[in-house]
Design an enzyme around this catalytic site. Structure first.
Site, PDB file in Angstrom:
ATOM      1  N   ARG A  89       0.667  -1.153   0.084  1.00 53.40           N
ATOM      2  CA  ARG A  89      -0.013  -0.077   0.002  1.00 53.40           C
ATOM      3  C   ARG A  89       0.798   1.300  -0.120  1.00 53.40           C
ATOM      4  NH1 ARG A  89      -4.403   0.511   4.602  1.00 53.40           N
ATOM      5  NH2 ARG A  89      -2.747   1.054   5.821  1.00 53.40           N
TER       6      ARG A  89
ATOM      7  N   SER B 214     -12.635  -3.405   1.030  1.00 53.58           N
ATOM      8  CA  SER B 214     -12.615  -2.882   2.200  1.00 53.58           C
ATOM      9  C   SER B 214     -14.144  -2.296   2.567  1.00 53.58           C
ATOM     10  CB  SER B 214     -12.085  -1.544   2.358  1.00 53.58           C
ATOM     11  OG  SER B 214     -10.478  -1.832   2.471  1.00 53.58           O
TER      12      SER B 214
ATOM     13  N   LYS C 128      -5.677   3.903  10.232  1.00 52.39           N
ATOM     14  CA  LYS C 128      -6.682   4.389   9.528  1.00 52.39           C
ATOM     15  C   LYS C 128      -7.818   5.085  10.370  1.00 52.39           C
ATOM     16  CE  LYS C 128      -7.686   2.516   5.604  1.00 52.39           C
ATOM     17  NZ  LYS C 128      -8.308   1.745   4.492  1.00 52.39           N
TER      18      LYS C 128
END
Length: 281
Positions: free
Chosen positions: A106, A174, A203
């Site tokens: 990522r 997600s 996050k």
């Protein structure tokens, strides 16, 4: 077109549906017995809880054989800012050697060419049966021949990603609710991530923790694998898996210490030990 093959696949789908429906009936009955048992005796309630967990374990094993045979049990998310450049390759190899089953790359801020360079290096390091997934970027996934891509609710629509990647690539999505999980499965996702399960700083914009109950709720409505994410560590893996998760996604649990190999090894062992409880109880 091979009509025989088509009929065989249709029959296979019927078997999957029948097994899933009957597992759900058994689990619902066991849940009722657990609640009733608690009224009579805490010990009885605990025994029924263990039986229910055994059923979950058996269901997972059978689903692994009937559906795509991908192992999402220890899903490690990494990026170039988590590992020093000079030790990047070595540390990724340590993570793989110590039990990671999926590696996701990522990179939210890197220029395309730098991202691609790292992805190409990772593709050389990550070999089957370990899966290599790219976060967000379908173009990077294609260019480095990754095993698939993971997309969020605000990224490229799943249908479009599938059209570009084809049926042979893995697409994960997600999700943060039962509705989103159902929609992802309907649109053709190969797995979903659900969270945050626990409090996490990785996050912060995903909202408050949802707890392990969201895992059980989502598993009632989807067939595809569910990977739990958000604040998962050695202390709460067992709760997460007992709620029905097929795998756990981690960042800090691997990278917050100096020895990523040891951290991965401990997580992998805890996952194995938790999944084996059902055969020891």
């Amino acid at each position: 077109k091979d009509v025989g093959a088509q009929l065989a696949e249709e029959k296979r789908e019927e078997v999957k549906e029948m097994l899933r429906a009957n597992f759900k009936r058994v689990e619902e009955a066991e849940r009722s017995l657990e609640e009733f048992g608690k009224l009579l005796s805490p010990l009885m309630g605990e025994r029924f809880r263990k039986i229910r967990f055994q059923t979950y374990c058996l269901e997972k094993k059978i689903e692994m054989r009937l559906y795509k045979k991908h192992n999402f049990s220890l899903y490690v998310i990494t990026s170039s800012d988590l590992i020093e450049k000079e030790s990047f390759e070595m540390k990724v190899k340590e993570i793989i050697a110590n039990g990671a089953t999926v590696i996701q790359l990522r990179e939210k801020t890197l220029p395309l060419r730098v991202f691609l360079k790292i992805a190409l290096l990772m593709r050389k390091i990550v070999e089957p049966p370990v899966l290599f997934i790219i976060n967000d970027r379908v173009d990077i996934a294609i260019a480095c021949q990754a095993d698939g891509v993971h997309i969020g609710q605000e990224d490229m629509p799943l249908g479009m990603a599938r059209q570009i990647l084809g049926e042979h690539k893995i697409i994960g999505v997600s999700t943060h609710s039962v509705k989103q999980a159902q929609q992802a499965e309907k649109e053709g996702a190969d797995y979903i991530a659900i969270g945050p399960i626990f409090s996490t700083s990785s996050k912060p914009k995903t909202g408050p923790p949802k707890g392990t109950q969201i895992i059980s709720q989502v598993k009632e409505f989807i067939k595809i694998p569910l990977v739990a994410i958000g604040g998962i560590n050695l202390d709460n893996i067992d709760k997460t898996l007992e709620a029905g998760a097929d795998g756990i996604a981690v960042i800090k649990a691997v990278f917050q210490g100096a020895d990523v190999g040891l951290a991965t090894k401990r997580l992998s062992k805890k996952i194995r030990d938790t999944n084996q409880k059902c055969f020891l109880q």
